[in-house]
Write an enzyme that holds these catalytic residues in place. Structure first.
Site, PDB file in Angstrom:
ATOM      1  CG  ASP A   1       5.611  -6.188  -3.981  1.00  0.00           C
ATOM      2  OD1 ASP A   1       5.048  -5.382  -4.739  1.00  0.00           O
ATOM      3  OD2 ASP A   1       6.789  -6.060  -3.608  1.00  0.00           O
ATOM      4  CB  THR A   2       3.464 -10.984  -1.131  1.00  0.00           C
ATOM      5  OG1 THR A   2       3.437 -10.348   0.149  1.00  0.00           O
ATOM      6  CG2 THR A   2       4.789 -10.753  -1.821  1.00  0.00           C
ATOM      7  NE  ARG A   3      -2.789  -6.626   2.126  1.00  0.00           N
ATOM      8  CZ  ARG A   3      -2.344  -6.434   3.367  1.00  0.00           C
ATOM      9  NH1 ARG A   3      -2.640  -7.299   4.307  1.00  0.00           N
ATOM     10  NH2 ARG A   3      -1.610  -5.383   3.657  1.00  0.00           N
TER      11      ARG A   3
ATOM     12  NE  ARG B   1       5.443  -1.785  -0.972  1.00  0.00           N
ATOM     13  CZ  ARG B   1       5.122  -0.577  -0.602  1.00  0.00           C
ATOM     14  NH1 ARG B   1       4.943  -0.298   0.663  1.00  0.00           N
ATOM     15  NH2 ARG B   1       5.003   0.376  -1.499  1.00  0.00           N
ATOM     16  N   GLY B   2       2.413  -5.514   1.117  1.00  0.00           N
ATOM     17  CA  GLY B   2       1.046  -5.888   0.778  1.00  0.00           C
ATOM     18  C   GLY B   2       0.743  -5.928  -0.698  1.00  0.00           C
TER      19      GLY B   2
ATOM     20  N   GLY C   1      -7.714   2.347  15.296  1.00  0.00           N
ATOM     21  CA  GLY C   1      -7.260   3.337  16.254  1.00  0.00           C
ATOM     22  C   GLY C   1      -5.947   3.004  16.938  1.00  0.00           C
TER      23      GLY C   1
ATOM     24  CD  GLU D   1       6.421  -4.996   9.452  1.00  0.00           C
ATOM     25  OE1 GLU D   1       6.662  -5.981   8.712  1.00  0.00           O
ATOM     26  OE2 GLU D   1       5.340  -4.396   9.418  1.00  0.00           O
TER      27      GLU D   1
END
Length: 166
Positions: A29-31, A26-27, A59, A93
């Site tokens: 939260d943790t990126r 989850r970007g 695209g 995912e």
């Protein structure tokens, strides 16, 4: 990652792999912390890592690209965090990772970042709140597949990063 060093060796063969590792996270939260650090560490070791922000082409159909990247990876690393189950993308995912694990023996190496593995397994804590919302928005079969994937991944011995300092 030292405990699983052999899992990254080039002798591992899963057919037509493009990536050694697929990172699911989850970007928000943790990126900028654990996932970013992990991505850079793996790349330093010459491990071919798929990370959505880095590898999605403009695209490209997002869902198709993500699922194909999972299928073409040797190892999947879901980074479970408090907001992971908020994301239908993360859950989709995860379902694909489990399918690839069952069908092709793909390795799943979960990281539990600021969540208990049992919360993932039982969809309790922040996961419970997410699933209350999902049950209102999505059909029962979809939600059931997400729950089953979380049960399986929450039951895999992974890296529990709750007690880390710094």
């Amino acid at each position: 990652m030292a405990a699983h060093n052999g899992a990254f060796s080039s002798d591992y063969s899963s057919g037509s792999s493009t990536y050694d590792v697929f990172l699911s996270f989850r970007g928000e939260d943790t990126r900028k912390n654990i996932t970013g650090f992990l991505y850079r560490a793996l790349r330093r070791e010459k491990i071919n890592v798929y990370m959505d922000e880095e590898d999605l082409c403009a695209g490209e159909q997002i869902r198709k690209a993500l699922l194909e990247a999972i299928r073409r990876s040797k190892i999947s690393i879901p980074v479970s965090s408090k907001g992971y189950a908020n994301s239908k993308w993360c859950l989709m995912e995860l379902v694909e990772m489990v399918r690839c694990n069952r069908c092709n023996g793909q390795i799943i190496m979960p990281i539990f970042f600021d969540v208990e593995p049992r919360d993932v397994r039982h969809q309790s804590g922040s996961f419970e709140v997410s699933f209350q919302k999902h049950e209102e928005r999505y059909d029962a079969d979809t939600v059931k597949s997400w729950r089953e994937a979380l049960i399986l991944v929450g039951g895999i011995s992974g890296y529990d990063l709750q007690q880390l300092n710094g």
